[in-house]
Design a protein around this motif. Structure first.
Motif, PDB file in Angstrom:
ATOM      1  N   THR A  88       4.281  79.764  53.442  1.00 52.65           N
ATOM      2  CA  THR A  88       4.708  80.715  52.420  1.00 52.65           C
ATOM      3  C   THR A  88       5.681  80.028  51.476  1.00 52.65           C
ATOM      4  O   THR A  88       6.588  79.331  51.943  1.00 52.65           O
ATOM      5  N   TRP A  89       5.487  80.229  50.179  1.00 48.86           N
ATOM      6  CA  TRP A  89       6.375  79.643  49.179  1.00 48.86           C
ATOM      7  C   TRP A  89       6.730  80.670  48.121  1.00 48.86           C
ATOM      8  O   TRP A  89       5.907  81.486  47.737  1.00 48.86           O
ATOM      9  N   ALA A  90       7.959  80.591  47.652  1.00 51.11           N
ATOM     10  CA  ALA A  90       8.402  81.345  46.484  1.00 51.11           C
ATOM     11  C   ALA A  90       8.932  80.296  45.507  1.00 51.11           C
ATOM     12  O   ALA A  90       9.750  79.460  45.885  1.00 51.11           O
ATOM     13  N   THR A  91       8.449  80.321  44.273  1.00 53.30           N
ATOM     14  CA  THR A  91       8.831  79.306  43.292  1.00 53.30           C
ATOM     15  C   THR A  91       9.046  79.945  41.927  1.00 53.30           C
ATOM     16  O   THR A  91       8.300  80.830  41.522  1.00 53.30           O
ATOM     17  N   ASP A  92      10.070  79.472  41.244  1.00 50.86           N
ATOM     18  CA  ASP A  92      10.299  79.829  39.844  1.00 50.86           C
ATOM     19  C   ASP A  92      10.338  78.511  39.080  1.00 50.86           C
ATOM     20  O   ASP A  92      11.170  77.647  39.373  1.00 50.86           O
ATOM     21  N   THR A  93       9.423  78.335  38.142  1.00 51.30           N
ATOM     22  CA  THR A  93       9.374  77.100  37.374  1.00 51.30           C
ATOM     23  C   THR A  93       9.146  77.417  35.910  1.00 51.30           C
ATOM     24  O   THR A  93       8.465  78.386  35.576  1.00 51.30           O
ATOM     25  N   GLY A  94       9.757  76.638  35.050  1.00 54.89           N
ATOM     26  CA  GLY A  94       9.606  76.839  33.615  1.00 54.89           C
ATOM     27  C   GLY A  94      10.660  76.053  32.863  1.00 54.89           C
ATOM     28  O   GLY A  94      11.291  75.152  33.415  1.00 54.89           O
ATOM     29  N   TYR A  95      10.859  76.422  31.605  1.00 54.72           N
ATOM     30  CA  TYR A  95      11.864  75.768  30.765  1.00 54.72           C
ATOM     31  C   TYR A  95      13.047  76.722  30.628  1.00 54.72           C
ATOM     32  O   TYR A  95      12.900  77.832  30.114  1.00 54.72           O
ATOM     33  N   PHE A  96      14.205  76.278  31.132  1.00 52.47           N
ATOM     34  CA  PHE A  96      15.392  77.121  31.182  1.00 52.47           C
ATOM     35  C   PHE A  96      16.601  76.391  30.620  1.00 52.47           C
ATOM     36  O   PHE A  96      16.680  75.168  30.683  1.00 52.47           O
ATOM     37  N   THR A  97      17.561  77.154  30.109  1.00 55.40           N
ATOM     38  CA  THR A  97      18.778  76.562  29.547  1.00 55.40           C
ATOM     39  C   THR A  97      19.884  76.407  30.580  1.00 55.40           C
ATOM     40  O   THR A  97      20.721  75.517  30.467  1.00 55.40           O
ATOM     41  N   THR A  98      19.902  77.285  31.620  1.00 53.90           N
ATOM     42  CA  THR A  98      21.023  77.304  32.551  1.00 53.90           C
ATOM     43  C   THR A  98      20.608  77.193  34.016  1.00 53.90           C
ATOM     44  O   THR A  98      21.175  76.395  34.751  1.00 53.90           O
ATOM     45  N   TYR A  99      19.641  78.012  34.448  1.00 54.98           N
ATOM     46  CA  TYR A  99      19.242  77.983  35.856  1.00 54.98           C
ATOM     47  C   TYR A  99      17.808  78.440  36.045  1.00 54.98           C
ATOM     48  O   TYR A  99      17.253  79.148  35.206  1.00 54.98           O
ATOM     49  N   LYS A 145      19.938  72.805  25.757  1.00 55.19           N
ATOM     50  CA  LYS A 145      18.556  72.981  25.345  1.00 55.19           C
ATOM     51  C   LYS A 145      17.675  73.205  26.576  1.00 55.19           C
ATOM     52  O   LYS A 145      17.893  72.593  27.626  1.00 55.19           O
ATOM     53  N   ALA A 146      16.692  74.072  26.462  1.00 52.59           N
ATOM     54  CA  ALA A 146      15.806  74.371  27.591  1.00 52.59           C
ATOM     55  C   ALA A 146      15.095  73.109  28.074  1.00 52.59           C
ATOM     56  O   ALA A 146      14.565  72.337  27.271  1.00 52.59           O
ATOM     57  N   VAL A 147      15.130  72.892  29.407  1.00 53.44           N
ATOM     58  CA  VAL A 147      14.456  71.762  30.048  1.00 53.44           C
ATOM     59  C   VAL A 147      13.646  72.294  31.223  1.00 53.44           C
ATOM     60  O   VAL A 147      13.874  73.405  31.708  1.00 53.44           O
ATOM     61  N   HIS A 148      12.702  71.478  31.691  1.00 50.10           N
ATOM     62  CA  HIS A 148      11.877  71.909  32.822  1.00 50.10           C
ATOM     63  C   HIS A 148      12.722  71.965  34.089  1.00 50.10           C
ATOM     64  O   HIS A 148      13.399  71.001  34.444  1.00 50.10           O
ATOM     65  N   MET A 149      12.672  73.118  34.756  1.00 49.46           N
ATOM     66  CA  MET A 149      13.446  73.322  35.991  1.00 49.46           C
ATOM     67  C   MET A 149      12.599  74.087  36.999  1.00 49.46           C
ATOM     68  O   MET A 149      11.711  74.851  36.628  1.00 49.46           O
ATOM     69  N   THR A 150      12.914  73.876  38.283  1.00 50.63           N
ATOM     70  CA  THR A 150      12.221  74.569  39.366  1.00 50.63           C
ATOM     71  C   THR A 150      13.208  74.941  40.457  1.00 50.63           C
ATOM     72  O   THR A 150      14.140  74.186  40.747  1.00 50.63           O
ATOM     73  N   ALA A 151      12.983  76.092  41.068  1.00 52.94           N
ATOM     74  CA  ALA A 151      13.672  76.500  42.293  1.00 52.94           C
ATOM     75  C   ALA A 151      12.572  76.924  43.255  1.00 52.94           C
ATOM     76  O   ALA A 151      11.739  77.764  42.911  1.00 52.94           O
ATOM     77  N   SER A 152      12.528  76.324  44.460  1.00 57.78           N
ATOM     78  CA  SER A 152      11.472  76.618  45.433  1.00 57.78           C
ATOM     79  C   SER A 152      12.067  76.840  46.810  1.00 57.78           C
ATOM     80  O   SER A 152      13.019  76.167  47.205  1.00 57.78           O
ATOM     81  N   LEU A 153      11.447  77.749  47.547  1.00 60.93           N
ATOM     82  CA  LEU A 153      11.870  78.091  48.905  1.00 60.93           C
ATOM     83  C   LEU A 153      10.627  78.405  49.714  1.00 60.93           C
ATOM     84  O   LEU A 153       9.762  79.151  49.255  1.00 60.93           O
ATOM     85  N   GLY A 172      14.740  83.753  61.468  1.00 63.71           N
ATOM     86  CA  GLY A 172      14.248  83.054  62.645  1.00 63.71           C
ATOM     87  C   GLY A 172      13.426  81.814  62.337  1.00 63.71           C
ATOM     88  O   GLY A 172      12.817  81.255  63.245  1.00 63.71           O
ATOM     89  N   LEU A 173      13.382  81.389  61.087  1.00 68.12           N
ATOM     90  CA  LEU A 173      12.562  80.241  60.710  1.00 68.12           C
ATOM     91  C   LEU A 173      13.393  79.167  60.020  1.00 68.12           C
ATOM     92  O   LEU A 173      14.436  79.454  59.440  1.00 68.12           O
ATOM     93  N   CYS A 174      12.887  77.950  60.070  1.00 64.13           N
ATOM     94  CA  CYS A 174      13.485  76.861  59.300  1.00 64.13           C
ATOM     95  C   CYS A 174      12.920  76.945  57.884  1.00 64.13           C
ATOM     96  O   CYS A 174      11.747  77.269  57.703  1.00 64.13           O
ATOM     97  N   VAL A 175      13.748  76.653  56.895  1.00 72.63           N
ATOM     98  CA  VAL A 175      13.288  76.726  55.514  1.00 72.63           C
ATOM     99  C   VAL A 175      13.283  75.344  54.861  1.00 72.63           C
ATOM    100  O   VAL A 175      14.063  74.472  55.222  1.00 72.63           O
ATOM    101  N   THR A 176      12.379  75.197  53.915  1.00 71.44           N
ATOM    102  CA  THR A 176      12.324  74.013  53.070  1.00 71.44           C
ATOM    103  C   THR A 176      12.639  74.504  51.667  1.00 71.44           C
ATOM    104  O   THR A 176      12.062  75.485  51.203  1.00 71.44           O
ATOM    105  N   TRP A 177      13.569  73.833  51.026  1.00 69.61           N
ATOM    106  CA  TRP A 177      14.018  74.295  49.714  1.00 69.61           C
ATOM    107  C   TRP A 177      14.273  73.109  48.806  1.00 69.61           C
ATOM    108  O   TRP A 177      14.591  72.022  49.263  1.00 69.61           O
ATOM    109  N   ARG A 178      14.053  73.325  47.500  1.00 65.53           N
ATOM    110  CA  ARG A 178      14.237  72.235  46.549  1.00 65.53           C
ATOM    111  C   ARG A 178      14.506  72.772  45.161  1.00 65.53           C
ATOM    112  O   ARG A 178      14.190  73.921  44.859  1.00 65.53           O
TER     113      ARG A 178
END
Length: 159
Positions: free
Chosen positions: A110-121, A95-103, A131-137
């Protein structure tokens, strides 16, 4: 740990306390006596989600973090393009649940984020972080995992 001298003044609670303490004291010895294979079988491990390739061709997993038993967030990198990609994948789709992928990275912020209700990913999200360090979650139903300032490339790139 309970002070036995103080507990002995309680009367009938002494037997229960002594029994509980004896069980705790004996537990490590009992575990040590079990065969290693039996201990491993008795302690189930959370199955990690597998990377599904949604970042695209040329991307390889360079880091990951397990999100409890719910799934895994993957950081990937494409050496040809210099792009990082993050995807959060559930261990057991349903069942779709709240999920996020952020970088993101810090300078310039600078941030790129995908957030919403998803069944798989959730994701993929892409950033050129050469050349940069990244923060991801990644987040699945309120549980969060990821890392700050990792996978730093050569800092020779100018931004």
């Amino acid at each position: 740990m309970i002070d036995i001298r103080r507990a002995s003044a309680i009367g009938s609670a002494v037997t229960a306390t002594a029994t509980a303490c004896a069980a705790v004291a004996l537990a490590p010895a009992a575990v040590a006596a079990e065969p290693a294979a039996q201990r491993a079988a008795a302690a189930p491990k959370a199955a990690a989600a597998q990377y599904n390739g949604v970042c695209g061709s040329g991307y390889t997993v360079v880091n990951s973090a397990q999100i409890g038993t719910k799934g895994t967030v993957f950081l990937t990198y494409n050496a040809a393009t210099g792009e990082n990609c993050v995807v959060t994948i559930r261990t057991k789709p349903g069942k779709a649940v709240h999920m996020t992928a952020s970088l993101g990275f810090a300078s310039p912020t600078t941030w790129a984020t995908d957030t919403g209700y998803f069944t798989t990913y959730a994701g993929p999200v892409h950033l050129d972080a050469r050349g940069l360090c990244v923060t991801w979650r990644g987040e699945i139903s309120g549980e969060v995992a990821g890392k700050n300032g990792t996978n730093c490339g050569s800092l020779a790139a100018n931004r």
